[in-house]
Design an enzyme around this catalytic site. Sequence first.
Site, PDB file in Angstrom:
ATOM      1  N   ASP A 108      22.212  38.275  40.725  1.00 52.12           N
ATOM      2  CA  ASP A 108      22.404  37.343  39.617  1.00 52.12           C
ATOM      3  C   ASP A 108      21.031  36.879  39.169  1.00 52.12           C
ATOM      4  O   ASP A 108      20.130  36.709  39.990  1.00 52.12           O
ATOM      5  CB  ASP A 108      23.251  36.136  40.054  1.00 52.12           C
ATOM      6  CG  ASP A 108      24.720  36.498  40.249  1.00 52.12           C
ATOM      7  OD1 ASP A 108      25.188  37.474  39.631  1.00 52.12           O
ATOM      8  OD2 ASP A 108      25.402  35.788  41.011  1.00 52.12           O
ATOM      9  N   ASP A 111      28.873  39.673  34.828  1.00 56.87           N
ATOM     10  CA  ASP A 111      29.684  38.456  34.753  1.00 56.87           C
ATOM     11  C   ASP A 111      29.933  38.068  33.298  1.00 56.87           C
ATOM     12  O   ASP A 111      31.040  37.647  32.936  1.00 56.87           O
ATOM     13  CB  ASP A 111      28.987  37.297  35.470  1.00 56.87           C
ATOM     14  CG  ASP A 111      28.771  37.545  36.953  1.00 56.87           C
ATOM     15  OD1 ASP A 111      29.556  38.315  37.548  1.00 56.87           O
ATOM     16  OD2 ASP A 111      27.820  36.978  37.509  1.00 56.87           O
TER      17      ASP A 111
END
Length: 192
Positions: free
Chosen positions: A139, A158
């Site tokens: 991330d 995401d």
Amino acid sequence: MQAARGTPLNEHEPEHPRRPHLVLFAVVAVAALALDVVSKIVVAAHLPLTRPTPVRLLGGAIYLDQVRNSGAAFSFGTGFTVVLTVVALAVVVVIVRTARRLFSAGWSVALALVLGGALGNLADRLFRSPGVGRGHVVDWISVFGPYGQKWPIFNLADAAITCGAVLAAVLALLGVDFDGRRTRRPSPDDDA
């Protein structure tokens, strides 16, 4: 208007057989997956995990800060990486099996975004450390503050999953089916 064999043409049916939007579905899914994979490769190579200060962009609206996430979105389910891997595989199978029924361009885009995002994060779970099926997802996007202070850190996979889910919700609320037709909702006048 009569058809060639003397049967009336249904005004609601197209003259040519409809085909599912498989090309659109495949292009969007591959694009979402490719953007996610390439971005993670660049981030892993140029934005070390130990960087003391994240990269600040757009006056602090976006920060680039690499972290490794063993959980799902927003770090939910940390410690259940193997379960999340199995769930992601199941989602991929269901979406791929559904693809041949997609005659709606909107549903094709929505499910392709979810598929591309799911495959992007699944690739991390399968191929990143600490091991196959237990890998941590890269991330790297933090909005409105560094280190995920204002909003959890996320990645392009995401973002694709979220956009696909929002589009799917809008299509469902509008009554658009996978076949592209709108479901007629009963009105109060129908009872009269």
